[in-house]
Design an enzyme around this catalytic site. Structure first.
Site, mmCIF file in Angstrom:
data_model
loop_
_atom_site.group_PDB
_atom_site.id
_atom_site.type_symbol
_atom_site.label_atom_id
_atom_site.label_comp_id
_atom_site.label_asym_id
_atom_site.label_seq_id
_atom_site.Cartn_x
_atom_site.Cartn_y
_atom_site.Cartn_z
ATOM 1 N N LEU A 182 0.829 -1.199 0.000
ATOM 2 C CA LEU A 182 0.000 0.000 0.000
ATOM 3 C C LEU A 182 0.867 1.254 0.000
ATOM 4 O O LEU A 182 0.636 2.205 -0.766
ATOM 5 C CB LEU A 182 -0.911 -0.028 1.233
ATOM 6 C CG LEU A 182 -1.669 1.246 1.602
ATOM 7 C CD1 LEU A 182 -2.595 1.666 0.481
ATOM 8 C CD2 LEU A 182 -2.453 1.039 2.885
ATOM 9 N N TYR A 194 -6.007 1.366 -8.438
ATOM 10 C CA TYR A 194 -5.226 1.454 -7.206
ATOM 11 C C TYR A 194 -5.198 0.110 -6.472
ATOM 12 O O TYR A 194 -4.133 -0.398 -6.101
ATOM 13 C CB TYR A 194 -5.859 2.542 -6.336
ATOM 14 C CG TYR A 194 -5.264 2.756 -4.975
ATOM 15 C CD1 TYR A 194 -4.283 3.731 -4.775
ATOM 16 C CD2 TYR A 194 -5.716 2.045 -3.867
ATOM 17 C CE1 TYR A 194 -3.758 3.964 -3.508
ATOM 18 C CE2 TYR A 194 -5.194 2.274 -2.602
ATOM 19 C CZ TYR A 194 -4.212 3.238 -2.431
ATOM 20 O OH TYR A 194 -3.706 3.465 -1.177
ATOM 21 N N GLN A 199 2.510 1.839 -3.394
ATOM 22 C CA GLN A 199 1.574 2.412 -4.344
ATOM 23 C C GLN A 199 1.341 3.898 -4.060
ATOM 24 O O GLN A 199 1.193 4.704 -4.981
ATOM 25 C CB GLN A 199 0.245 1.653 -4.295
ATOM 26 C CG GLN A 199 -0.885 2.257 -5.112
ATOM 27 C CD GLN A 199 -0.597 2.319 -6.600
ATOM 28 O OE1 GLN A 199 0.282 1.607 -7.098
ATOM 29 N NE2 GLN A 199 -1.330 3.162 -7.311
ATOM 30 N N GLU A 200 1.339 4.269 -2.786
ATOM 31 C CA GLU A 200 1.102 5.665 -2.417
ATOM 32 C C GLU A 200 2.298 6.565 -2.725
ATOM 33 O O GLU A 200 2.130 7.666 -3.260
ATOM 34 C CB GLU A 200 0.777 5.757 -0.922
ATOM 35 C CG GLU A 200 -0.586 5.212 -0.523
ATOM 36 C CD GLU A 200 -1.713 6.159 -0.904
ATOM 37 O OE1 GLU A 200 -1.434 7.263 -1.412
ATOM 38 O OE2 GLU A 200 -2.882 5.792 -0.688
ATOM 39 N N SER A 201 3.508 6.105 -2.393
ATOM 40 C CA SER A 201 4.656 7.030 -2.420
ATOM 41 C C SER A 201 5.944 6.447 -2.977
ATOM 42 O O SER A 201 6.955 7.147 -3.018
ATOM 43 C CB SER A 201 4.946 7.497 -0.990
ATOM 44 O OG SER A 201 5.422 6.405 -0.197
#
Length: 464
Positions: A308, A438, A311-313
Site C-alpha cells: 500500500l 489502485y 503504491q502511495e509514495s
C-alpha cells in the site's frame, strides 16, 4: 489519498481462507489431513501446480482446485485427504485403482476416457497460450515461428487437441517439458533459455507477476471447461459435486475464488516490477521494522502495508502529490490531524496508515463481509473514501450483484464518474476508475512481496 465515511454491508457464505500468492517449490509428498473419528474421508488427487494446489508463502495450503474441493468436502461433512501426483495421467490411474475418490487437477472435458465420469458444471475454463520473451520475435501464429521448436507443458502434451495440433503443424517440433514444472517453464521463457512454450492460460495468469519477462504471444487453443473426475462407482458423489459447483456458480460465490487467483488484471509492466524489485532490496530495509511494528499493533499484515505504501509514495517519506497529500502513506492535512500523524515522519505515517486501514475494516465495513473482499474494499476506501465505495455498493445491489464482493463492486465503481449517476448520491462524482486501478496495483505489489519477503509472526494486539 485518505478520506473517511462509514457504511454497512451484506453477507457471503463460502468459507475460503485469505491467502494470496504462491510458492510452488514444495515437496510432492502427499498431504493427508487425518480424518476426525467417525468422519469419512474424501480422497482427492491433486498435483503441485499454481492453479491446483501449493503451499503459499505463509505456509498455508492454497490453489483454485484446493479451495473448491475443501469447500465441497465441508458441505458433505467429509474430511479432506489430499494425495499429490506428478501428472493427471498418474492421478487417473489411481482413480481406476480406487485409491482416490476424485481427481481435481483442472483437466478438460474432451480429454477423458469412457471409464471416467466428469462433472458437468462449468466452474472454470482455460485455453492454451504461446509464450515468448519480449526480446524475441513475437509471432502471431504458429506459421510465423522461427526457430520452429516449442516446449509444451507436460499437462497438455498428451491431450487429444495437442495431438491434432502436431498433425496440423508438422513443420514444428513440439517437445514435452520433462521437468513437469509449468512455472519453471514460464521462467525459462523469460530468461530466454526457451524460445517458445505452450502452457495453459490460467497457469500463465497465476504466475504473471513473477515471470513478467515471459509474454503472451497469441492464443493457441480456445478456452475449454475444466472438470473433476470420478469413477463409475462414484456417480452419487459426482452428482453431489455437480450440485455444489452449480450452486456456487449461480449464487456468484465462484467469482470470489476465481478473483483470488486470476481476477485482477496485469497492471504492472516489466519496468514497474524491475524498479519495485530493486527498491525492495535497497529502500524497503529502512522501513521494514516500522511496517512490522504496525502489523503487531494493528493486525494488518506488514507486506500488505508495504505494498500500500509503495503504491502511495514508492516508499518516499517526503512525497507530496499535486493535491497536497504528503508522506510515505500520503495523508491529507485533516486526516493527519485526526490521527495525530506527523506526515513527514515515516514511522508516524506508517503507524497512522495501519491504524486508519484497520479502522476502515473494523468500523467502516460490516463484520459479515468476508476476506479477502473486506481488505480490497478497505483499500478502495483508503484511496477514494468510504462514501464513494458505499455508493458503488448501492449500484452493485441495484444491478442484482453482490455488494459485499470486490469483483462485483469493482465493475460498478467507475459508473460514479458519470455525472448523471453521481447526481444520485450526495457525495457527487469521483474519479472512480482510480480506486479500481489502485487496488489492483496494491494487490500486484503485495503478491511480489509475498514471494520475496518473509512473514512476520508477532503477538498481534489489535486495538479497539
Amino acid at each position: 489519498m485518505i478520506l473517511a465515511v462509514l457504511f454497512a454491508a451484506a453477507a457471503l457464505v463460502l468459507p475460503l481462507k485469505f491467502a494470496t500468492w504462491m510458492d510452488t517449490r514444495v515437496s510432492s509428498t502427499p498431504e493427508v489431513l487425518k480424518a476426525t473419528v467417525g468422519t469419512p474421508p474424501l480422497r482427492v488427487a491433486v498435483m503441485v501446480h499454481p492453479t491446483i494446489f501449493y503451499t503459499d508463502p505463509n505456509g498455508e495450503s492454497a490453489g483454485l482446485e484446493y479451495d473448491l474441493v475443501s469447500a465441497f468436502a465441508k458441505t458433505q461433512q467429509l474430511t479432506l485427504q489430499l494425495k499429490t501426483f506428478p501428472t493427471p495421467d498418474a492421478a487417473r490411474l489411481a482413480l481406476l485403482r480406487d485409491e482416490v475418490d476424485v481427481v481435481a487437477m483442472g483437466v478438460s472435458a474432451d480429454a477423458l476416457s469412457a471409464t471416467e465420469l466428469p462433472t458437468k458444471a462449468r466452474y472454470h475454463e482455460s485455453g492454451w497460450v504461446l509464450l515468448n520473451s519480449p526480446q524475441k520475435f513475437t509471432p502471431k501464429s504458429l506459421a510465423e515461428l522461427n526457430p520452429k521448436r516449442v516446449v509444451v507443458s507436460s499437462r497438455i502434451f498428451t491431450h487429444p487437441r495437442m495431438a491434432e495440433l502436431r498433425r496440423r503443424s508438422a513443420a514444428i517440433t513440439f517437445v514435452e517439458d520433462l521437468k513437469l514444472d509449468d512455472e519453471s517453464l514460464i521462467a525459462a521463457v523469460g530468461d530466454e533459455d526457451v524460445d517458445y512454450a505452450i502452457v495453459e492460460e490460467d497457469t500463465y495468469n497465476a504466475s504473471r507477476h513473477f515471470h513478467y519477462d515471459a509474454q503472451r504471444a497469441f492464443m493457441v487453443q480456445p478456452a475449454m471447461p475444466r472438470v473433476w473426475l470420478f469413477s463409475h462407482d462414484g456417480a452419487k458423489l459426482r452428482d453431489e459435486a455437480n450440485a455444489f459447483l452449480t450452486r456456487i456458480t449461480r449464487d456468484g460465490q465462484i467469482v470470489r475464488v476465481l478473483d483470488r487467483y486470476f481476477g485482477f488484471p496485469q497492471r504492472l509492466t516489466a519496468i514497474d516490477v524491475d524498479v519495485f524489485t530493486d527498491r525492495i532490496n535497497t529502500v524497503l530495509p529502512r522501513y521494514r521494522t516500522w511496517f512490522q511494528q504496525a502489523q503487531e499493533t494493528y493486525g494488518i499484515e506488514w507486506r500488505l502495508l508495504a505494498a500500500l505504501s509503495y503504491q502511495e509514495s514508492h516508499w518516499t517519506d517526503d512525497a507530496t502529490s499535486e493535491t497536497g497529500v504528503r508522506g510515505i502513506m500520503q495523508f491529507t492535512e485533516d486526516t493527519a490531524r485526526r490521527y495525530n500523524v506527523d506526515r513527514l515522519d515515516p514511522r508516524s505515517s506508517i503507524l497512522g496508515g495501519a491504524r486508519y486501514l484497520s479502522e476502515l475494516k473494523r468500523d467502516g465495513l460490516a463484520a459479515r463481509i468476508q476476506e479477502p473482499d473486506k481488505t480490497w474494499l478497505a483499500l478502495a476506501a483508503y484511496n477514494i473514501g468510504l462514501g464513494h465505495v458505499e455508493n458503488a455498493r448501492v449500484l452493485t445491489q441495484r444491478a442484482k450483484k453482490n455488494p459485499d464482493m470486490w469483483p462485483d463492486v469493482r465493475r460498478h465503481l467507475p459508473l460514479l464518474a458519470k455525472p448523471e449517476v453521481a447526481a444520485l448520491f450526495k457525495q457527487g462524482p469521483c474519479r472512480c476508475n482510480m480506486p479500481v486501478e489502485y487496488v489492483e496495483a496494491v494487490r500486484a505489489y503485495y503478491d511480489v512481496l509475498l514471494r520475496m519477503e518473509t512473514a512476520y509472526q508477532p503477538k498481534i494486539r489489535i486495538h479497539g
